[in-house]
Design an enzyme around this catalytic site. Structure first.
Site, PDB file in Angstrom:
ATOM      1  N   HIS A  26      36.230-113.622   1.619  1.00  0.00           N
ATOM      2  CA  HIS A  26      36.870-112.404   2.584  1.00  0.00           C
ATOM      3  C   HIS A  26      38.494-112.300   2.334  1.00  0.00           C
ATOM      4  O   HIS A  26      39.321-113.061   2.790  1.00  0.00           O
ATOM      5  CB  HIS A  26      36.807-112.563   3.927  1.00  0.00           C
ATOM      6  CG  HIS A  26      36.951-111.506   4.783  1.00  0.00           C
ATOM      7  ND1 HIS A  26      35.949-110.887   5.678  1.00  0.00           N
ATOM      8  CD2 HIS A  26      38.144-110.742   5.026  1.00  0.00           C
ATOM      9  CE1 HIS A  26      36.267-110.130   6.187  1.00  0.00           C
ATOM     10  NE2 HIS A  26      37.750-109.838   5.963  1.00  0.00           N
ATOM     11  N   HIS A  28      40.992-108.902   1.012  1.00  0.00           N
ATOM     12  CA  HIS A  28      41.517-107.574   0.681  1.00  0.00           C
ATOM     13  C   HIS A  28      42.450-107.460  -0.359  1.00  0.00           C
ATOM     14  O   HIS A  28      43.426-108.141  -0.273  1.00  0.00           O
ATOM     15  CB  HIS A  28      41.660-107.100   1.958  1.00  0.00           C
ATOM     16  CG  HIS A  28      40.874-106.902   3.177  1.00  0.00           C
ATOM     17  ND1 HIS A  28      39.988-105.861   3.294  1.00  0.00           N
ATOM     18  CD2 HIS A  28      40.566-107.709   3.978  1.00  0.00           C
ATOM     19  CE1 HIS A  28      39.242-105.879   4.308  1.00  0.00           C
ATOM     20  NE2 HIS A  28      39.256-107.134   4.976  1.00  0.00           N
ATOM     21  N   GLU A 217      35.545-109.481  15.261  1.00  0.00           N
ATOM     22  CA  GLU A 217      37.030-109.286  15.377  1.00  0.00           C
ATOM     23  C   GLU A 217      37.740-108.690  16.222  1.00  0.00           C
ATOM     24  O   GLU A 217      38.293-109.311  17.154  1.00  0.00           O
ATOM     25  CB  GLU A 217      37.477-108.890  14.082  1.00  0.00           C
ATOM     26  CG  GLU A 217      38.927-109.167  13.630  1.00  0.00           C
ATOM     27  CD  GLU A 217      39.572-108.561  12.629  1.00  0.00           C
ATOM     28  OE1 GLU A 217      40.357-108.851  11.940  1.00  0.00           O
ATOM     29  OE2 GLU A 217      38.870-107.489  11.750  1.00  0.00           O
ATOM     30  N   ASP A 314      41.523-113.474   4.429  1.00  0.00           N
ATOM     31  CA  ASP A 314      41.630-112.017   4.960  1.00  0.00           C
ATOM     32  C   ASP A 314      42.711-111.498   4.212  1.00  0.00           C
ATOM     33  O   ASP A 314      42.283-110.306   3.026  1.00  0.00           O
ATOM     34  CB  ASP A 314      41.919-111.997   6.565  1.00  0.00           C
ATOM     35  CG  ASP A 314      41.435-110.670   7.210  1.00  0.00           C
ATOM     36  OD1 ASP A 314      40.982-109.843   6.420  1.00  0.00           O
ATOM     37  OD2 ASP A 314      42.007-110.444   8.298  1.00  0.00           O
TER      38      ASP A 314
END
Length: 373
Positions: A26, A28, A217, A314
């Site tokens: 995960h 980005h 989330e 993230d």
């Protein structure tokens, strides 16, 4: 943000966490830019920045992201996506992304990004995907020449507040032979449930394309339920609020008991991976129900209960972090040793959107790498 990760050691001066082989599920693309790259690309693209000093810009991203709100956190991406609107910008960002992962000891990474957000300078969806893949391939080749073996797959992402998800799903399937390994939906979670994108998820299921969905989330159990049953998600992006379906009670004396609700039971029993991102979860307020410090994060509770937890960054820029740093923070908070960290990486290997044989090869590489430390 320093693109050369600091050295992180296990408690007691043990093994170097940086040297351990890792898997990133995960992460980005538009959350992992180097501040210096943003400054250079912004200058050529005519994009205004809060500051043109790279170090100060890196600090600005972290301050803006420390809002306690996912909506406010997401506003920082207006800056990064603005410099990722050309083929040249996407190629460079993708290449450096791979280089930074390799420097952090990653041997397999899945990079997620939303092509629909990169079309303002004339690129088509297909051209954007091809540009990112060109950069990823260049990065893999470059680090390979330095002796680091790494593999990268794209997770093509649709924005949940928009209405392009079927088109993006078709894009993902169209490029599955050119680096795309799966599909994701992201963006503002609250008020934009997975069921809004059923047509896309039906199509992906028909095409046997793996799906992960941001859920749990900024919204709770119903969002997770939708990700699983409307989205057919094989993994949960974050999923931290699944802990709301875990009840802890006190029995006789000092004994406690734990009861899993039906949703939590389903996720655990089916070994659906949780893509937990500790620092980011603090920044966005995802763990606000449990506290404001890492020690309050339900990561350890979920781990001890047998959920398939994985460790992720993230957005490395917004959290000023690396995968090594996230693992070090968890070790400091919960007393994890090298065996625990190995479990997290084996969990990630098992959950990777790869064929079974390749996941087994990843697991073997993890075991071999940890044995050498």
């Amino acid at each position: 943000m320093n693109t050369s990760p600091d050295e992180y050691l296990l408690p007691g001066g043990g093994a170097s966490i940086n040297a351990l082989p890792k898997i990133s599920l995960h992460d980005h693309l538009d959350g992992g830019l180097r501040p210096a790259t943003i400054v250079e690309l912004a200058d050529s693209a005519g994009v205004d920045l809060p500051t043109t000093d790279a170090a100060s810009l890196g600090s600005w991203f972290v301050r803006q992201a420390n809002s306690g709100s996912l909506v406010e956190y997401l506003k920082t991406f207006d800056v990064t996506t603005a410099v990722m609107q050309t083929r040249e910008g996407l190629v460079r960002v993708a290449r450096e992304f791979v280089e930074d992962l390799a420097r952090d000891g990653v041997i397999y990474g899945e990079v997620r990004w939303a092509p629909e957000q990169h079309l303002t300078r004339g690129l088509t969806l297909d051209q954007a995907v091809e540009a990112v893949q060109e950069g990823l391939d260049a990065g893999v080749e470059h680090v390979g020449q330095a002796g680091h073996d790494i593999r990268i797959g794209q997770l093509v992402t649709a924005m949940r507040h928009a209405n392009h998800s079927l088109e993006i799903a078709e894009l993902a399937v169209r490029h599955r032979g050119n680096g795309v390994v799966g599909f994701d939906i992201a963006g503002a979670e609250l008020g934009f449930p997975a069921r809004n994108h059923v047509a896309a998820f039906d199509y992906l299921a028909h095409e046997f394309m793996p799906v992960t969905v941001h859920a749990g989330e900024a919204d709770g159990l119903e969002s997770i339920r939708g990700a699983l049953f409307d989205g057919r998600a094989l993994r949960l992006g974050h999923g931290v609020r699944l802990a709301e379906d875990v009840k802890i009670g006190r029995a006789d004396g000092d004994n406690t008991f734990v009861t899993l609700g039906p949703l939590a039971q389903w996720v655990r029993d089916r070994e659906i991976a949780l893509e937990l991102s500790p620092s980011s979860n603090l920044q966005t307020g995802a763990i606000a129900a449990w506290g404001k410090d890492l020690l309050d994060h339900p990561f350890d509770l979920l781990y001890q209960l047998g959920f398939r937890v994985t460790v992720n960054t993230d957005n490395r820029l917004m959290s000023n972090t690396t995968l090594s740093k996230e693992m070090a923070l968890l070790s400091d908070a919960f007393g994890y040793d090298i065996d625990d960290l190995e479990v997290f990486q084996l969990n990630a290997a098992a959950a990777a959107f790869l064929p079974l044989e390749e996941r087994e090869e990843l697991a073997d590489a993890i075991v071999a790498g940890f044995e050498n430390e």
